[in-house]
Scaffold this motif. Structure first.
Motif, PDB file in Angstrom:
ATOM      1  N   SER A 179       0.821  -1.211   0.000  1.00 21.42           N
ATOM      2  CA  SER A 179       0.000   0.000   0.000  1.00 21.42           C
ATOM      3  C   SER A 179       0.856   1.263   0.000  1.00 21.42           C
ATOM      4  O   SER A 179       0.651   2.175  -0.808  1.00 21.42           O
ATOM      5  N   ILE A 180       1.823   1.343   0.927  1.00 21.74           N
ATOM      6  CA  ILE A 180       2.702   2.513   0.967  1.00 21.74           C
ATOM      7  C   ILE A 180       3.598   2.536  -0.266  1.00 21.74           C
ATOM      8  O   ILE A 180       3.879   3.603  -0.837  1.00 21.74           O
ATOM      9  N   ALA A 181       4.060   1.375  -0.702  1.00 24.58           N
ATOM     10  CA  ALA A 181       4.876   1.310  -1.916  1.00 24.58           C
ATOM     11  C   ALA A 181       4.090   1.840  -3.110  1.00 24.58           C
ATOM     12  O   ALA A 181       4.634   2.571  -3.953  1.00 24.58           O
ATOM     13  N   SER A 182       2.807   1.494  -3.205  1.00 23.72           N
ATOM     14  CA  SER A 182       1.968   1.970  -4.305  1.00 23.72           C
ATOM     15  C   SER A 182       1.767   3.480  -4.222  1.00 23.72           C
ATOM     16  O   SER A 182       1.752   4.168  -5.253  1.00 23.72           O
ATOM     17  N   LEU A 183       1.604   3.992  -3.011  1.00 16.82           N
ATOM     18  CA  LEU A 183       1.445   5.436  -2.841  1.00 16.82           C
ATOM     19  C   LEU A 183       2.690   6.174  -3.340  1.00 16.82           C
ATOM     20  O   LEU A 183       2.594   7.202  -4.020  1.00 16.82           O
ATOM     21  N   ILE A 184       3.871   5.653  -2.995  1.00 14.09           N
ATOM     22  CA  ILE A 184       5.123   6.268  -3.463  1.00 14.09           C
ATOM     23  C   ILE A 184       5.158   6.281  -4.993  1.00 14.09           C
ATOM     24  O   ILE A 184       5.534   7.282  -5.618  1.00 14.09           O
ATOM     25  N   ALA A 185       4.737   5.179  -5.620  1.00 12.69           N
ATOM     26  CA  ALA A 185       4.751   5.092  -7.073  1.00 12.69           C
ATOM     27  C   ALA A 185       3.774   6.071  -7.706  1.00 12.69           C
ATOM     28  O   ALA A 185       4.093   6.745  -8.694  1.00 12.69           O
ATOM     29  N   VAL A 186       2.565   6.165  -7.156  1.00 10.96           N
ATOM     30  CA  VAL A 186       1.544   7.048  -7.719  1.00 10.96           C
ATOM     31  C   VAL A 186       1.972   8.514  -7.615  1.00 10.96           C
ATOM     32  O   VAL A 186       1.814   9.291  -8.564  1.00 10.96           O
ATOM     33  N   VAL A 187       2.526   8.895  -6.469  1.00  7.98           N
ATOM     34  CA  VAL A 187       2.989  10.280  -6.299  1.00  7.98           C
ATOM     35  C   VAL A 187       4.121  10.583  -7.282  1.00  7.98           C
ATOM     36  O   VAL A 187       4.179  11.661  -7.886  1.00  7.98           O
ATOM     37  N   THR A 188       5.020   9.623  -7.470  1.00 10.45           N
ATOM     38  CA  THR A 188       6.107   9.817  -8.429  1.00 10.45           C
ATOM     39  C   THR A 188       5.553   9.975  -9.843  1.00 10.45           C
ATOM     40  O   THR A 188       6.000  10.851 -10.606  1.00 10.45           O
ATOM     41  N   ALA A 189       4.572   9.152 -10.203  1.00 13.78           N
ATOM     42  CA  ALA A 189       3.959   9.249 -11.529  1.00 13.78           C
ATOM     43  C   ALA A 189       3.255  10.593 -11.708  1.00 13.78           C
ATOM     44  O   ALA A 189       3.310  11.196 -12.796  1.00 13.78           O
ATOM     45  N   ARG A 190       2.600  11.063 -10.679  1.00 13.04           N
ATOM     46  CA  ARG A 190       1.907  12.362 -10.738  1.00 13.04           C
ATOM     47  C   ARG A 190       2.892  13.497 -10.984  1.00 13.04           C
ATOM     48  O   ARG A 190       2.693  14.352 -11.855  1.00 13.04           O
ATOM     49  N   GLU A 191       3.984  13.501 -10.214  1.00  8.37           N
ATOM     50  CA  GLU A 191       4.963  14.578 -10.334  1.00  8.37           C
ATOM     51  C   GLU A 191       5.737  14.492 -11.650  1.00  8.37           C
ATOM     52  O   GLU A 191       6.057  15.511 -12.267  1.00  8.37           O
ATOM     53  N   ALA A 192       6.046  13.273 -12.092  1.00 13.38           N
ATOM     54  CA  ALA A 192       6.781  13.107 -13.344  1.00 13.38           C
ATOM     55  C   ALA A 192       5.972  13.619 -14.532  1.00 13.38           C
ATOM     56  O   ALA A 192       6.541  14.110 -15.519  1.00 13.38           O
ATOM     57  N   ALA A 193       4.645  13.525 -14.444  1.00  8.26           N
ATOM     58  CA  ALA A 193       3.779  14.006 -15.517  1.00  8.26           C
ATOM     59  C   ALA A 193       3.512  15.499 -15.408  1.00  8.26           C
ATOM     60  O   ALA A 193       2.871  16.077 -16.299  1.00  8.26           O
ATOM     61  N   GLY A 194       3.983  16.123 -14.323  1.00 11.72           N
ATOM     62  CA  GLY A 194       3.764  17.558 -14.139  1.00 11.72           C
ATOM     63  C   GLY A 194       2.314  17.904 -13.860  1.00 11.72           C
ATOM     64  O   GLY A 194       1.880  19.037 -14.125  1.00 11.72           O
ATOM     65  N   LEU A 195       1.556  16.973 -13.323  1.00  7.66           N
ATOM     66  CA  LEU A 195       0.135  17.224 -13.054  1.00  7.66           C
ATOM     67  C   LEU A 195      -0.034  18.149 -11.854  1.00  7.66           C
ATOM     68  O   LEU A 195       0.638  17.988 -10.833  1.00  7.66           O
ATOM     69  N   ARG A 196      -0.940  19.092 -11.987  1.00  6.31           N
ATOM     70  CA  ARG A 196      -1.297  19.986 -10.898  1.00  6.31           C
ATOM     71  C   ARG A 196      -2.787  19.862 -10.632  1.00  6.31           C
ATOM     72  O   ARG A 196      -3.514  19.268 -11.419  1.00  6.31           O
ATOM     73  N   ALA A 197      -3.254  20.440  -9.553  1.00  2.00           N
ATOM     74  CA  ALA A 197      -4.651  20.257  -9.142  1.00  2.00           C
ATOM     75  C   ALA A 197      -5.631  20.567 -10.266  1.00  2.00           C
ATOM     76  O   ALA A 197      -6.654  19.883 -10.426  1.00  2.00           O
ATOM     77  N   ARG A 198      -5.333  21.574 -11.069  1.00  8.52           N
ATOM     78  CA  ARG A 198      -6.242  21.957 -12.151  1.00  8.52           C
ATOM     79  C   ARG A 198      -6.323  20.875 -13.243  1.00  8.52           C
ATOM     80  O   ARG A 198      -7.239  20.901 -14.079  1.00  8.52           O
ATOM     81  N   ASP A 199      -5.349  19.948 -13.239  1.00 11.37           N
ATOM     82  CA  ASP A 199      -5.324  18.906 -14.270  1.00 11.37           C
ATOM     83  C   ASP A 199      -6.013  17.618 -13.842  1.00 11.37           C
ATOM     84  O   ASP A 199      -6.266  16.747 -14.696  1.00 11.37           O
ATOM     85  N   TYR A 200      -6.299  17.475 -12.563  1.00 10.61           N
ATOM     86  CA  TYR A 200      -6.695  16.161 -12.045  1.00 10.61           C
ATOM     87  C   TYR A 200      -7.981  15.633 -12.674  1.00 10.61           C
ATOM     88  O   TYR A 200      -8.093  14.440 -12.959  1.00 10.61           O
ATOM     89  N   GLU A 201      -8.948  16.509 -12.877  1.00  9.66           N
ATOM     90  CA  GLU A 201     -10.227  16.010 -13.388  1.00  9.66           C
ATOM     91  C   GLU A 201     -10.159  15.634 -14.871  1.00  9.66           C
ATOM     92  O   GLU A 201     -11.090  15.038 -15.400  1.00  9.66           O
ATOM     93  N   ARG A 202      -9.033  15.938 -15.520  1.00  9.53           N
ATOM     94  CA  ARG A 202      -8.844  15.541 -16.913  1.00  9.53           C
ATOM     95  C   ARG A 202      -7.871  14.371 -17.039  1.00  9.53           C
ATOM     96  O   ARG A 202      -7.778  13.759 -18.113  1.00  9.53           O
ATOM     97  N   ALA A 203      -7.137  14.080 -15.980  1.00 14.16           N
ATOM     98  CA  ALA A 203      -6.173  12.976 -16.014  1.00 14.16           C
ATOM     99  C   ALA A 203      -6.919  11.642 -15.965  1.00 14.16           C
ATOM    100  O   ALA A 203      -7.885  11.489 -15.212  1.00 14.16           O
TER     101      ALA A 203
END
Length: 502
Positions: free
Chosen positions: A163-187
């Motif tokens: 679970s924590i390992a998956s959270l680390i991966a998801v956060v890394t994927a989010r930041e690597a894609a440059g996603l910001r709050a305004r992008d979330y509903e389109r991701a």
């Protein structure tokens, strides 16, 4: 400098004496260890004769009779309370008959590693403070990266679990894609219906609960379809959405299915998507040569989760995440504080685990992995995994011979099956069947629901599960079916049961 008063000195010494039980002497340590070791030996020797599952959980309430912080008891009495109220009720995870959820392990050598980690209290979060513990974790992660085919530029973290390992991966994927709050509903996130729920939870905890979820079609073996994935991605791009993350599985919890990782990786590479592989259950089967083709494509993932407390049979609380681009991991998670300024530059160099994980206070869990690997090497782990593969195939064949309807030939070590009665609700029968096996308790089996159909699961991964365990499970199931067919009132509504008797 002002000298200490005699009154203050007396008070300090008085407090020192009152706290002395926290630092037992050699004789007391020997006595405590003797009691704990004697219980551990007794438990391990008795395991084959204990039930895998105790349906009566009332003994757990016995813990409430002891007032924490007020009552004191000798170590023998406390260990007995642990046995009666913690170990005996419910599931006994250390039992070879744990065939329910994907089992955890608990090999003895790891318990010694945990003991030494607790006694030394080594800190594994910052390299400056614990260079050896951090170096040990790095070596373990390097070994895992080599096993799955990740490059030397990858990085990772030993976590408390998937679970924590998956959270680390998801956060890394989010930041690597440059996603910001305004992008979330389109991701857009792409997954099959059998993707582990911890990944959906990780996406929400990472603040991306508004992201669009797409369920990718599955084939008849419950594997994610790459063609369906490609079609969904194209349609979402046409809608003006932002395809972002694909969740693949190297061993699903429901059926043990391994997605076609290579073809999925091709779609992700072509479309510029982050490819995450949940290999918490199946990743360590890469140790078995015959499983390498099945897992081909795992090495092309952007992030990957492994659970040593599953495929390496270690105690619960041992997960790992690997990120192909090590810099992406560090960019996503690194934080520094002024009170830690001494730790930034060290003669050892390199990043600290606390800089690539939510954990700052980090348990020295590397020792429980390192010690058995250096004691035994890879060979017994490989043999144990191969044994479980053979046991799953044997169970699949034998349970069908008993008259059960079976799911696909197991790719790993999970087998799905159900009994179809001559009349009546098959789902109700199989719910009652699982309950019957729980009341029996000799083995522990679980269930899942696939497309509205209630099925029973057998997951062979506990390192103490052997051929006699599987034969016993077959016997338990055969006897349970006979009892339910002889007593339809146990699973049918009263009207249906009356008709059956009439």
């Amino acid at each position: 400098m002002r000298s200490i008063s005699s009154r203050q000195r007396s008070r300090i010494l008085e407090l020192e004496e009152a706290a002395r039980p926290l630092e037992p002497d050699t004789g007391e340590r020997d006595r405590l260890m003797e009691s704990a070791h004697a219980y551990a030996q007794r438990l391990l020797n008795e395991l084959p004769d204990r039930p895998a599952y105790n349906h009566d959980k009332s003994a757990a309430a016995g813990l409430r009779r002891l007032r924490i912080g007020a009552d004191t008891l000798p170590i023998e009495a406390l260990i007995e309370r642990v046995d009666e109220s913690v170990v005996r009720p419910g599931l006994l995870p250390s039992h070879g008959g744990h065939l329910g959820y994907v089992p955890g392990g608990g090999i003895y050598a790891s318990s010694l590693g945990d003991y030494l980690a607790a006694v030394t209290n080594e800190y594994a979060g910052v390299r400056f403070a614990g260079p050896g513990s951090v170096e040990m974790e790095d070596l373990i992660l390097d070994w895992m990266a080599s096993l799955v085919g990740f490059p030397e530029s990858s990085d990772g973290n030993l976590a408390s679990g998937g679970s924590i390992a998956s959270l680390i991966a998801v956060v890394t994927a989010r930041e690597a894609a440059g996603l910001r709050a305004r992008d979330y509903e389109r991701a857009v996130v792409y997954a099959s219906a059998h993707t582990h729920h911890c990944l959906h939870k990780a996406i929400r905890v990472a603040g991306m609960g508004e992201a669009v979820r797409r369920e990718v079609a599955r084939d008849r073996h419950f594997r994610l379809c790459p063609d369906s994935l490609a079609e969904l991605v194209a349609a979402d791009r046409a809608r003006g959405l932002r395809p972002w993350l694909v969740l693949g599985s190297a061993g699903t919890a429901d059926t043990g299915a391994v997605d076609p990782l290579g073809p999925i990786a091709e779609v992700c590479e072509r479309e510029g998507l982050w490819f995450h592989v949940d290999a918490a259950y199946g990743g360590f089967f890469a140790l078995v040569e015959a499983c390498r083709p099945l897992l081909a494509g795992m090495e092309r993932a952007d992030s990957l989760v492994l659970d040593p407390h599953k495929g390496m049979f270690l105690p619960y609380g041992t997960g790992a995440v690997l990120i192909r681009d090590g810099e992406a991991l560090q960019d996503a998670h690194a934080y520094y504080a002024s009170y830690l300024q001494d730790t930034v530059e060290s003669e050892w160099g390199g990043r600290s685990p606390a800089a690539v994980s939510p954990e700052l206070t980090k348990h020295f869990r590397g020792l429980r992995v390192w010690l058995p690997l250096l004691l035994y090497g890879e060979a017994p782990f490989r043999a144990c995994l191969e044994e479980k593969l053979e046991l799953a195939r044997y169970f699949h064949r034998e349970i069908e011979a008993l008259g059960f309807e079976v799911g696909p030939e197991p790719q790993l070590t999970v087998v799905t099956y159900r009994w179809v009665p001559e009349s009546g609700d098959a789902n109700a029968f199989n719910r009652a069947l699982v309950e019957e096996t729980h009341r029996d308790g000799r083995v522990f089996l679980s269930s899942t629901t696939i497309d509205g159909t209630f099925v029973v699961r057998m997951a062979a991964l506990a390192f103490r599960t052997h051929l006699h365990t599987i034969d016993q499970a077959l016997e338990v199931l055969r006897e349970a079916v006979e009892r339910l067919e002889a007593h339809p009132e146990r699973w049918r509504p009263r009207v249906d049961a009356a008709k059956a008797r009439g």
